[in-house]
Enzyme design. Structure first.
Site, PDB file in Angstrom:
ATOM      1  N   PRO A  13       1.016  -1.098   0.020  1.00 13.58           N
ATOM      2  CA  PRO A  13      -0.096   0.064  -0.111  1.00 13.58           C
ATOM      3  C   PRO A  13       0.894   1.084  -0.085  1.00 13.58           C
ATOM      4  CG  PRO A  13      -0.513  -1.584   1.777  1.00 13.58           C
ATOM      5  CD  PRO A  13       0.680  -1.999   1.039  1.00 13.58           C
ATOM      6  N   GLU A  14       0.429   2.278  -0.809  1.00 11.88           N
ATOM      7  CA  GLU A  14       1.361   3.555  -0.779  1.00 11.88           C
ATOM      8  C   GLU A  14       0.620   4.573  -0.102  1.00 11.88           C
ATOM      9  OE1 GLU A  14       2.595   3.868  -4.894  1.00 11.88           O
ATOM     10  OE2 GLU A  14       2.759   1.612  -5.484  1.00 11.88           O
TER      11      GLU A  14
END
Ligand SMILES: [Zn+2]
Length: 285
Positions: A13-14
């Site tokens: 996840p960014e």
């Protein structure tokens, strides 16, 4: 990894995914007291040891929910911060008080009205508890982050200075958390596509105009992804279990072999270091 005949893909996840989680949690868990904490897998607690961790968080209240790069931070009373690093496949779900743990739930933080589940199939994600001013070696990456690309201080001069004279490929520099805090494979590929810059280009060869375009593209892509609650192409889920929707707006990430949405040329995939990068050989110079 094979499961039921399908290859499962794990992505980290960014910034937009963690920001979505932050916003969703914030409206619900502010001012909630931590009543209990159940540690189902001890090695997920990276700092301090599980016993001290437990003693330090129980009975504290959550006073804010913030984000730094890909880290989600619950600010607690008594100057304590509970820091979640989701790594490759971590998710956070908020459940009612009577919900049962999920298959890969590793830690449960019991609040007054909810339970916060930290789920991690690979058990690589980590949770830390630090007091203000404390800066343990194990969190070195957290204390050495660059600017956030969506912040005002991440401007043309900053980006230019960071890539000036650097012979590394531009894609690698975008993934460097000392330069672009919170960026990963999805949004570096998408920003490079939008700016028309090929990921394999040597950073020092970017023109002023290209650097400026890249700066605007980074901000634009990230803000659009936040508006769309992140990208769900693998494990990432929102706190209520729903998917984000930015996968509908991707141009190159996960599109290898498909025709470019702009020019119809096949999107290609290349390895840069250990990371795969996707681009359009015609739109990106
Ligand atoms: Zn194209």
């Amino acid at each position: 990894m094979k499961k039921g005949g399908t290859i499962l893909r794990f992505i980290m996840p960014e910034l937009p995914e963690v920001e979505t989680i932050r916003r969703e949690l914030k409206t619900k868990i502010i001012n909630q007291k931590i009543k209990d904490c159940i540690i189902l897998r001890r090695d997920v607690i990276a700092y301090p040891g599980p016993k001290k961790f437990y003693r330090s968080i129980v009975n504290e209240e959550i006073i804010d929910v913030i984000r730094r790069a890909k880290y989600l931070i619950l600010e607690l009373t008594n100057n304590k911060r509970l820091i979640f690093h989701l790594r490759l496949s971590g998710t956070i779900s908020l459940k009612n008080y009577d919900a049962e743990p999920e298959r890969f739930t590793r830690v449960i933080v019991k609040l007054q009205a909810y339970q916060l589940f930290f789920n991690e199939p690979r058990a690589l994600g980590r949770i830390y508890l630090v007091k203000n001013g404390e800066n343990p070696k194990i969190l070195k990456g957290f204390f050495n982050l660059g600017y956030e690309p969506i912040s005002p201080e991440f401007d043309f001069n900053y980006l230019r200075k960071k890539i000036k004279g650097r012979k590394a490929r531009i894609k690698s520099l975008l993934l460097d958390q000392h330069i672009c805090a919170g960026i990963g494979n999805i949004y570096s590929d998408e920003a490079l596509f939008q700016s028309g810059v090929r990921p394999l280009r040597r950073a020092h060869r970017l023109t002023i105009e290209e650097t400026f375009k890249l700066l605007l593209s980074l901000k634009d892509v990230l803000n659009k992804a936040i508006d769309n609650f992140g990208t769900s192409v693998s494990d990432y889920k929102r706190t209520d279990g729903k998917n984000g929707s930015f996968q509908d707006f991707l141009y190159v990430y996960s599109k290898e072999g498909e025709p470019c949405r702009v020019c119809g040329t096949k999107i290609v995939v290349r390895k840069i270091g250990s990371r795969s990068t996707r681009y359009c050989p015609k739109c990106q110079k």
